[in-house]
Design an enzyme around this catalytic site. Sequence first.
Site, PDB file in Angstrom:
ATOM      1  N   ALA A  58       0.830  -1.208   0.000  1.00 52.08           N
ATOM      2  CA  ALA A  58       0.000   0.000   0.000  1.00 52.08           C
ATOM      3  C   ALA A  58       0.862   1.254   0.000  1.00 52.08           C
ATOM      4  O   ALA A  58       1.968   1.260   0.530  1.00 52.08           O
ATOM      5  CB  ALA A  58      -0.901   0.002   1.225  1.00 52.08           C
ATOM      6  N   GLY A  59       0.327   2.316  -0.584  1.00 51.39           N
ATOM      7  CA  GLY A  59       0.986   3.612  -0.530  1.00 51.39           C
ATOM      8  C   GLY A  59       1.648   3.997  -1.836  1.00 51.39           C
ATOM      9  O   GLY A  59       1.797   5.181  -2.131  1.00 51.39           O
ATOM     10  N   ASP A  61       0.531   3.169  -4.944  1.00 55.18           N
ATOM     11  CA  ASP A  61      -0.552   3.589  -5.829  1.00 55.18           C
ATOM     12  C   ASP A  61      -1.782   3.867  -4.970  1.00 55.18           C
ATOM     13  O   ASP A  61      -2.741   3.107  -4.965  1.00 55.18           O
ATOM     14  CB  ASP A  61      -0.822   2.505  -6.878  1.00 55.18           C
ATOM     15  N   ASN A 107       9.059   8.555   5.143  1.00 57.13           N
ATOM     16  CA  ASN A 107       7.932   9.332   4.622  1.00 57.13           C
ATOM     17  C   ASN A 107       6.996   9.746   5.742  1.00 57.13           C
ATOM     18  O   ASN A 107       6.840   9.054   6.730  1.00 57.13           O
ATOM     19  CB  ASN A 107       7.190   8.539   3.538  1.00 57.13           C
ATOM     20  N   ARG A 108       6.419  10.932   5.547  1.00 59.78           N
ATOM     21  CA  ARG A 108       5.341  11.387   6.430  1.00 59.78           C
ATOM     22  C   ARG A 108       4.204  11.947   5.564  1.00 59.78           C
ATOM     23  O   ARG A 108       3.762  13.069   5.731  1.00 59.78           O
ATOM     24  CB  ARG A 108       5.846  12.425   7.440  1.00 59.78           C
ATOM     25  N   MET A 109       3.788  11.120   4.611  1.00 59.16           N
ATOM     26  CA  MET A 109       2.776  11.553   3.636  1.00 59.16           C
ATOM     27  C   MET A 109       1.470  11.958   4.316  1.00 59.16           C
ATOM     28  O   MET A 109       0.874  12.969   3.966  1.00 59.16           O
ATOM     29  CB  MET A 109       2.470  10.417   2.647  1.00 59.16           C
ATOM     30  N   PHE A 111      -1.474  10.106   4.315  1.00 63.74           N
ATOM     31  CA  PHE A 111      -2.634   9.652   3.526  1.00 63.74           C
ATOM     32  C   PHE A 111      -3.202  10.692   2.555  1.00 63.74           C
ATOM     33  O   PHE A 111      -4.411  10.955   2.536  1.00 63.74           O
ATOM     34  CB  PHE A 111      -3.796   9.205   4.431  1.00 63.74           C
ATOM     35  N   ASN A 168      -5.961  -0.339   8.124  1.00 69.48           N
ATOM     36  CA  ASN A 168      -4.635   0.193   8.442  1.00 69.48           C
ATOM     37  C   ASN A 168      -4.680   0.936   9.785  1.00 69.48           C
ATOM     38  O   ASN A 168      -5.242   2.022   9.868  1.00 69.48           O
ATOM     39  CB  ASN A 168      -4.181   1.127   7.312  1.00 69.48           C
ATOM     40  N   SER A 171      -0.101   3.362  10.417  1.00 71.67           N
ATOM     41  CA  SER A 171       0.684   4.466   9.858  1.00 71.67           C
ATOM     42  C   SER A 171       1.108   5.405  10.979  1.00 71.67           C
ATOM     43  O   SER A 171       0.276   5.822  11.790  1.00 71.67           O
ATOM     44  CB  SER A 171      -0.132   5.243   8.830  1.00 71.67           C
ATOM     45  N   ASN A 173       1.897   8.424  10.536  1.00 69.20           N
ATOM     46  CA  ASN A 173       1.760   9.804  10.054  1.00 69.20           C
ATOM     47  C   ASN A 173       0.369  10.402  10.205  1.00 69.20           C
ATOM     48  O   ASN A 173       0.095  11.472   9.694  1.00 69.20           O
ATOM     49  CB  ASN A 173       2.205   9.869   8.589  1.00 69.20           C
ATOM     50  N   THR A 174      -0.534   9.681  10.865  1.00 66.97           N
ATOM     51  CA  THR A 174      -1.842  10.229  11.216  1.00 66.97           C
ATOM     52  C   THR A 174      -1.906  10.182  12.735  1.00 66.97           C
ATOM     53  O   THR A 174      -1.793   9.100  13.320  1.00 66.97           O
ATOM     54  CB  THR A 174      -2.978   9.391  10.585  1.00 66.97           C
ATOM     55  N   LYS A 213      -3.439  -4.340   9.261  1.00 67.94           N
ATOM     56  CA  LYS A 213      -2.012  -4.058   9.020  1.00 67.94           C
ATOM     57  C   LYS A 213      -1.410  -3.405  10.247  1.00 67.94           C
ATOM     58  O   LYS A 213      -1.903  -2.382  10.732  1.00 67.94           O
ATOM     59  CB  LYS A 213      -1.852  -3.147   7.798  1.00 67.94           C
ATOM     60  N   ASN A 242       3.981  -2.217   8.710  1.00 68.18           N
ATOM     61  CA  ASN A 242       4.060  -0.857   8.170  1.00 68.18           C
ATOM     62  C   ASN A 242       5.484  -0.313   8.394  1.00 68.18           C
ATOM     63  O   ASN A 242       6.393  -1.069   8.721  1.00 68.18           O
ATOM     64  CB  ASN A 242       3.010   0.024   8.858  1.00 68.18           C
ATOM     65  N   THR A 243       5.672   0.984   8.262  1.00 66.01           N
ATOM     66  CA  THR A 243       6.995   1.603   8.456  1.00 66.01           C
ATOM     67  C   THR A 243       7.290   1.778   9.952  1.00 66.01           C
ATOM     68  O   THR A 243       6.381   1.773  10.778  1.00 66.01           O
ATOM     69  CB  THR A 243       7.033   2.990   7.786  1.00 66.01           C
ATOM     70  N   THR A 315       9.599  -0.122  -1.083  1.00 64.14           N
ATOM     71  CA  THR A 315      10.873   0.584  -1.190  1.00 64.14           C
ATOM     72  C   THR A 315      11.873  -0.175  -2.069  1.00 64.14           C
ATOM     73  O   THR A 315      12.635   0.443  -2.829  1.00 64.14           O
ATOM     74  CB  THR A 315      11.442   0.828   0.220  1.00 64.14           C
TER      75      THR A 315
HETATM   76  C1  LIG Z   1       6.172   6.769   0.570  1.00 63.38           C
HETATM   77  C2  LIG Z   1       5.433   5.662   1.279  1.00 63.38           C
HETATM   78  C3  LIG Z   1       4.052   5.764   1.456  1.00 63.38           C
HETATM   79  C4  LIG Z   1       3.369   4.753   2.123  1.00 63.38           C
HETATM   80  N1  LIG Z   1       2.003   4.853   2.269  1.00 63.38           N
HETATM   81  C5  LIG Z   1       1.325   3.855   2.895  1.00 63.38           C
HETATM   82  C6  LIG Z   1      -0.088   3.919   3.012  1.00 63.38           C
HETATM   83  O1  LIG Z   1      -0.743   4.846   2.549  1.00 63.38           O
HETATM   84  N2  LIG Z   1      -0.717   2.905   3.686  1.00 63.38           N
HETATM   85  C7  LIG Z   1      -0.040   1.823   4.207  1.00 63.38           C
HETATM   86  O2  LIG Z   1      -0.660   0.932   4.792  1.00 63.38           O
HETATM   87  N3  LIG Z   1       1.308   1.736   4.066  1.00 63.38           N
HETATM   88  C8  LIG Z   1       1.984   2.709   3.424  1.00 63.38           C
HETATM   89  N4  LIG Z   1       3.344   2.607   3.295  1.00 63.38           N
HETATM   90  C9  LIG Z   1       4.034   1.452   3.906  1.00 63.38           C
HETATM   91  C10 LIG Z   1       4.265   0.318   2.911  1.00 63.38           C
HETATM   92  O3  LIG Z   1       3.055  -0.221   2.450  1.00 63.38           O
HETATM   93  C11 LIG Z   1       5.075  -0.798   3.607  1.00 63.38           C
HETATM   94  O4  LIG Z   1       4.306  -1.352   4.656  1.00 63.38           O
HETATM   95  C12 LIG Z   1       6.401  -0.307   4.166  1.00 63.38           C
HETATM   96  O5  LIG Z   1       6.963   0.673   3.346  1.00 63.38           O
HETATM   97  C13 LIG Z   1       7.412  -1.440   4.333  1.00 63.38           C
HETATM   98  O6  LIG Z   1       7.680  -2.051   3.108  1.00 63.38           O
HETATM   99  P1  LIG Z   1       8.974  -1.703   2.204  1.00 63.38           P
HETATM  100  O7  LIG Z   1      10.158  -1.742   3.107  1.00 63.38           O
HETATM  101  O8  LIG Z   1       8.977  -2.759   1.128  1.00 63.38           O
HETATM  102  O9  LIG Z   1       8.732  -0.332   1.658  1.00 63.38           O
HETATM  103  C14 LIG Z   1       4.058   3.605   2.616  1.00 63.38           C
HETATM  104  C15 LIG Z   1       5.435   3.511   2.416  1.00 63.38           C
HETATM  105  C16 LIG Z   1       6.119   4.513   1.751  1.00 63.38           C
HETATM  106  C17 LIG Z   1       7.610   4.365   1.543  1.00 63.38           C
END
Ligand SMILES: Cc1cc2nc3c(=O)[nH]c(=O)nc-3n(C[C@H](O)[C@H](O)[C@H](O)COP(=O)(O)O)c2cc1C
Length: 334
Positions: A58-59, A61, A107-109, A111, A168, A171, A173-174, A213, A242-243, A315
Amino acid sequence: MVYRIARSALFLLPPETAHALTLDAVRLRGKLIRPPAHKGPPVNVMGLSFGNRIGLAAGFDKNGVGVDGWFSLGFGHVEVGTVTPKPQAGNPRPRVFRLPAAGGIINRMGFPNDGAERVAARLRLRRNPGIVGVNIGKNAATPLERAIDDYVLCMRTVFTVADYITVNVSSPNTVGLRSLQGSEQLAPLLTAVIEEAHTLELQHRKRVPVVVKISPDLASDELREIAKVAASIPVDGIIATNTTIARDAVASHALAKETGGLSGRPLLAKSCAAVRVLRATLGSSMPIIGVGGVASAADAQLLRQAGADLVQAYTGLVYRGPRLVHELAAALRV
Ligand SMILES: Cc1cc2nc3c(=O)[nH]c(=O)nc-3n(C[C@H](O)[C@H](O)[C@H](O)COP(=O)(O)O)c2cc1C
């Protein structure tokens, strides 16, 4: 090789500009190129038939603009979102930072997304029948005490276009979102979402599995508690992770102090550890989707050995490019 050249150009641009260009390319690809036939037998998880074990996390697209394109790159599933009931802009920029030396991203997008209705309308038009998950969250403006309303509303809006739905609660960032992982809040939230799913299931004669998640920053006893809640309701699966807000693995990096969630290579050990604890607590029956730090076949195998049925990446794709998808799918073919 081709991606290495493209990456050099993309990395000269701010991360979100590079990301937008990548999404444009993926969307175009989806219009022009048919998905390759999946090699090997389909993988059955949560009652769904996946072309392979690898999914887009997720994130990447958030608005579901490139779903057909992602399948054309060889993904076995695509998770869009996080979507919220109302559209929202997310946090101010800059809000995405590359840490190339560490293979990470902070990231601190917050949502940013088009809102559940527009994303649902878009998903209705997709052509590829592959598995699409929709990841749902709450609007930043919704008070935490009303979070359940947002999740239930999202669930209703995306139910008919989703093959599975991800709640979810992880995150960073919320504000306050991750506190929903505490069992006193998680149990009522998941109960409400699952009840709504059952109602919609009868209405639409369609079953949509619901997964939760979670964060990599939970202690083992918190993970075990979540596993017990998930199994008691029950939900259909858990996505870990998640992150992370931890910076131990990148402490010396100039950008380490940026607020947000860290993803990529520094996360792999944590995501594997979380999956291992969940699997040990849950036994073999509850599906686990492992995500965090996968950038090679060996990484994907580690998550699989830890107990993940499916593996997602985000990533790793930024650093390794599209060939990573086939590499991972092949590694997990058995
Ligand atoms: C820029 C960015 C935006 C993300 N946005 C979301 C999100 O909207 N919802 C979500 O559940 N995870 C989001 N994630 C987390 C990823 O889905 C994933 O759980 C996390 O990055 C760990 O996987 P990776 O190390 O393969 O990136 C985001 C990650 C990144 C880097």
